[in-house]
Design a protein around this motif. Structure first.
Motif, PDB file in Angstrom:
ATOM      1  N   CYS A  16      -7.442   4.146  -0.637  1.00 45.01           N
ATOM      2  CA  CYS A  16      -6.437   3.144  -0.270  1.00 45.01           C
ATOM      3  C   CYS A  16      -7.015   2.100   0.683  1.00 45.01           C
ATOM      4  O   CYS A  16      -7.705   2.436   1.648  1.00 45.01           O
ATOM      5  N   THR A  70       8.235   3.310   4.256  1.00 49.60           N
ATOM      6  CA  THR A  70       7.644   2.889   2.988  1.00 49.60           C
ATOM      7  C   THR A  70       6.177   2.594   3.241  1.00 49.60           C
ATOM      8  O   THR A  70       5.843   1.642   3.936  1.00 49.60           O
ATOM      9  N   ASN A  71       5.318   3.461   2.710  1.00 42.88           N
ATOM     10  CA  ASN A  71       3.876   3.264   2.826  1.00 42.88           C
ATOM     11  C   ASN A  71       3.380   2.606   1.545  1.00 42.88           C
ATOM     12  O   ASN A  71       3.702   3.057   0.447  1.00 42.88           O
ATOM     13  N   THR A  72       2.593   1.546   1.700  1.00 41.62           N
ATOM     14  CA  THR A  72       2.057   0.811   0.561  1.00 41.62           C
ATOM     15  C   THR A  72       0.536   0.828   0.639  1.00 41.62           C
ATOM     16  O   THR A  72      -0.037   0.627   1.707  1.00 41.62           O
ATOM     17  N   CYS A  73      -0.090   1.053  -0.502  1.00 40.94           N
ATOM     18  CA  CYS A  73      -1.541   1.151  -0.603  1.00 40.94           C
ATOM     19  C   CYS A  73      -1.994   0.341  -1.809  1.00 40.94           C
ATOM     20  O   CYS A  73      -1.314   0.309  -2.830  1.00 40.94           O
ATOM     21  N   ARG A  74      -3.128  -0.309  -1.671  1.00 36.06           N
ATOM     22  CA  ARG A  74      -3.790  -0.915  -2.832  1.00 36.06           C
ATOM     23  C   ARG A  74      -4.962  -0.017  -3.174  1.00 36.06           C
ATOM     24  O   ARG A  74      -5.788   0.284  -2.317  1.00 36.06           O
ATOM     25  N   VAL A 134      -0.978  -1.550  -6.761  1.00 37.74           N
ATOM     26  CA  VAL A 134      -0.186  -1.144  -5.602  1.00 37.74           C
ATOM     27  C   VAL A 134       0.515   0.172  -5.895  1.00 37.74           C
ATOM     28  O   VAL A 134       1.102   0.358  -6.966  1.00 37.74           O
ATOM     29  N   THR A 135       0.422   1.089  -4.942  1.00 45.01           N
ATOM     30  CA  THR A 135       1.213   2.315  -4.997  1.00 45.01           C
ATOM     31  C   THR A 135       2.033   2.394  -3.715  1.00 45.01           C
ATOM     32  O   THR A 135       1.604   1.897  -2.658  1.00 45.01           O
ATOM     33  N   THR A 136       3.207   2.977  -3.809  1.00 44.55           N
ATOM     34  CA  THR A 136       4.055   3.143  -2.631  1.00 44.55           C
ATOM     35  C   THR A 136       4.534   4.582  -2.535  1.00 44.55           C
ATOM     36  O   THR A 136       4.612   5.293  -3.540  1.00 44.55           O
ATOM     37  N   GLU A 175       7.760   6.602  -0.549  1.00 40.98           N
ATOM     38  CA  GLU A 175       8.995   6.460   0.219  1.00 40.98           C
ATOM     39  C   GLU A 175       9.256   7.754   0.980  1.00 40.98           C
ATOM     40  O   GLU A 175       9.232   8.842   0.385  1.00 40.98           O
TER      41      GLU A 175
END
Length: 181
Positions: free
Chosen positions: A60, A78-82, A90-92, A94
């Motif tokens: 990530c 809400t965690n967001t990762c590329r 993009v993955t998230t 919750e």
């Protein structure tokens, strides 16, 4: 897959991830969260500046965490990762956090498993709520977060000092690439 099989698979995966995770903190050193955390000021977007390696963020970059107050008094996470690159997919994830005490929260990303909660302690936060150091008593995870994608060396040093004072081996931190803006 039946519901029971799904629950058992989730339990085994959770147990394996907890058992196999490296510890980055000398647990003989006392850990202490900040004595007061204004959760309203903590809400909003944080950029992940550095982290201790962990299975769930492998690959990530451009990681952000967004916190918002829910109607029930808990905090949505809400965690967001590329994945792989700043222009990668993009993955998230919750989750929900609950305030457990001054500077102490528990977070879950699997709310239907009541014991699948993780400690999330704010070990340092600057007066302006712009940089924070996060850790856990078990020392298997930890982060340096900031309101901007980049921080100065002095702010980084303060966050690292807080981690070190709580027993973390900061030489194990990895920098997280962020959009340079």
């Amino acid at each position: 897959m039946t519901r029971l099989a799904a629950v058992l698979a989730a339990l085994l995966a959770f147990a394996a991830s907890v058992a196999g995770a490296e510890t980055y903190r000398d647990r003989s050193v006392a850990i202490s969260a900040v004595p007061a955390l204004d959760i309203d000021r903590y809400l909003g977007r944080w950029y992940e500046i550095a982290r201790f390696p962990n299975r769930f963020e492998q690959g990530c970059v451009g990681v952000t965490a967004d916190y918002a107050l829910r109607d029930d008094g808990q905090v949505s996470v809400t965690n967001t990762c590329r994945k792989g690159a700043l222009d990668g997919p993009v993955t998230t994830a919750e989750g929900v956090a609950r305030v457990e005490g001054p500077g102490k929260l528990t977070v879950t990303f699997v709310p239907w498993l009541p014991f699948a909660r993780g400690d999330y302690w704010v070990l340092y936060i600057d007066e302006g709520y712009t940089v924070a150091a996060i850790g856990t008593p078990r020392g298997k995870t930890g982060w340096i977060l900031a309101r901007q994608p980049r921080i100065g060396a002095d702010m980084r040093a303060r966050a690292e000092a807080a981690l070190a004072a709580n027993g973390y081996d900061t030489s194990k931190l990895i920098d997280v690439a962020q959009d340079p803006r």
